[in-house]
Design a protein around this motif. Sequence first.
Motif, PDB file in Angstrom:
ATOM      1  N   GLY A 136      27.009 -32.634 -43.732  1.00  0.00           N
ATOM      2  CA  GLY A 136      28.408 -32.987 -43.525  1.00  0.00           C
ATOM      3  C   GLY A 136      29.050 -32.316 -42.336  1.00  0.00           C
ATOM      4  N   LEU A 137      28.333 -31.377 -41.714  1.00  0.00           N
ATOM      5  CA  LEU A 137      28.860 -30.691 -40.530  1.00  0.00           C
ATOM      6  C   LEU A 137      28.304 -31.322 -39.260  1.00  0.00           C
ATOM      7  CD1 LEU A 137      28.494 -26.962 -41.666  1.00  0.00           C
ATOM      8  CD2 LEU A 137      30.639 -28.190 -41.329  1.00  0.00           C
ATOM      9  N   PRO A 138      29.123 -31.450 -38.214  1.00  0.00           N
ATOM     10  CA  PRO A 138      28.590 -31.957 -36.952  1.00  0.00           C
ATOM     11  C   PRO A 138      27.586 -30.975 -36.368  1.00  0.00           C
ATOM     12  CG  PRO A 138      30.865 -31.217 -36.694  1.00  0.00           C
ATOM     13  CD  PRO A 138      30.566 -31.189 -38.154  1.00  0.00           C
ATOM     14  N   ALA A 139      26.725 -31.475 -35.495  1.00  0.00           N
ATOM     15  CA  ALA A 139      25.659 -30.645 -34.942  1.00  0.00           C
ATOM     16  C   ALA A 139      26.187 -29.458 -34.153  1.00  0.00           C
ATOM     17  CB  ALA A 139      24.745 -31.500 -34.061  1.00  0.00           C
ATOM     18  N   ASP A 140      27.383 -29.577 -33.584  1.00  0.00           N
ATOM     19  CA  ASP A 140      27.940 -28.517 -32.747  1.00  0.00           C
ATOM     20  C   ASP A 140      29.030 -27.733 -33.480  1.00  0.00           C
ATOM     21  OD1 ASP A 140      29.761 -30.546 -32.861  1.00  0.00           O
ATOM     22  OD2 ASP A 140      29.878 -30.896 -30.699  1.00  0.00           O
ATOM     23  N   SER A 141      28.974 -27.697 -34.811  1.00  0.00           N
ATOM     24  CA  SER A 141      30.011 -27.021 -35.577  1.00  0.00           C
ATOM     25  C   SER A 141      29.839 -25.500 -35.495  1.00  0.00           C
ATOM     26  CB  SER A 141      29.977 -27.458 -37.041  1.00  0.00           C
ATOM     27  OG  SER A 141      28.795 -26.996 -37.661  1.00  0.00           O
TER      28      SER A 141
END
Length: 451
Positions: free
Chosen positions: A271-276
């Motif tokens: 659920g987190l973007p790759a660049d979080s």
Amino acid sequence: MARTVRGRGLAHRLIAAAVAAAAILPPLGASAQGRSVGTIREIQAGTNTDVYLFGLTAGPDGALWFTDSGCMGRGRCLIARLTPGGRISDFQRGLAAGSVPLATGAGPGGDLWFTDQGARPAVGRITPQGRITEYRRGLGRGEPFEITAGPGGDMWFTQQGARPAIGRITPQGKITEVRRGLPRTSVPFGITAGPAGSVWFTDRGCINGGRCAVGRVAAGGRITEFTAGLQPGAQPLGIAAGPGGVVWFADSSGAIGRAAPAGRLGESTRGLPADSSPVAIAPGPDGNMWFTDEGAATAVGRVTRSGAVREFRSGLLSGSQPGFIAAAADGRMWFSDEGAVAALGAVSTGAGAARRTPPGITGTPRAGAPATCAPARWTSWMGRRPSDRRFAFDGYRWLRDGVVLPGPSSRVHTPTATDTGSRLACQETVSYPPPLMVTAQARSAAVNVAP
């Protein structure tokens, strides 16, 4: 909504101007119902070259407390309070020259505590009235960072620098530190009270040539660090206790983690973007954990007990960097924005405000006849209602013409003949149980005292 600011510092002139124009934010005690989950609003406070809003916590007085570290050695930094009515007050007197207050934490005795990484590092206490006392004796060669209420009524803090440690300060200001079990390369960061009298913290030792870890201080003072279960390159930062005895942490390498009481760690990127880059986390009144994400696409996020993540961005200022986050009495999560434009923000959780209906005075108060304060109605958060007996500052107080009357907390008050013609009101203070530890206040309408 009344908005006033005391003090003449540049930072708070900016905050005053921002708050005066901030009709987008209702008072802290206003109902949160009717706002969809994830609705974000922010108060602009100026550029971060002048204002740097940092530590943020809900205080025992029902207000939000935060620090302005914008001076960074150029003068005096500030500690500030945002009341449920929307008034901001700032406090400087009592801070040593060159002070840089950072994190804040609510104490069980009714005061706020803070860390000071200035020219003379210290741990400080500030009363709801703004009286500041700083303590240094017993503080080793280091820099205190985050602080939290721990077991037994003491405050616990992380200490970075030459001699890293986990510190504890009593309500009387006595400081002791624990180091055994910490590597020399340790960089203690976030800290929270955990289950069974334990205290949990994060360690960014990997930026100092060591290892990053999640640590636990047992009730007897023994430190144990855990790394199994962390993803490669993990950098745990903020940490907070959640429902069911689980401790959650934000991993700036792009994950949300949790630690079981025995020390078993687990992380998820789902659920987190790759660049979080999650940096802070706190329990919400809706029963979920809420976190801030300073990644490429900054956001405020929610993670459920099952680990499902959802992030919210609409409403954030351009160039925002949400930092500290904490629940407040209005049912929202408030956060400090450390981006190009310094700000305070709030995100709706979908939970109702703590207060549903205010207290009331039964009958018509008369001189010589006891008056009774009928309790307010409060919202259940995490399936629990708040208590008016959890802390010494909880309970009932009476006000005459807006001034709190001396004496112990009581639902009953007997006006005297000298009270005739004055305006009488009662106030109820309640606190939610751990892990929320949010305090809320509600005041009745004022009524005339009859002869």
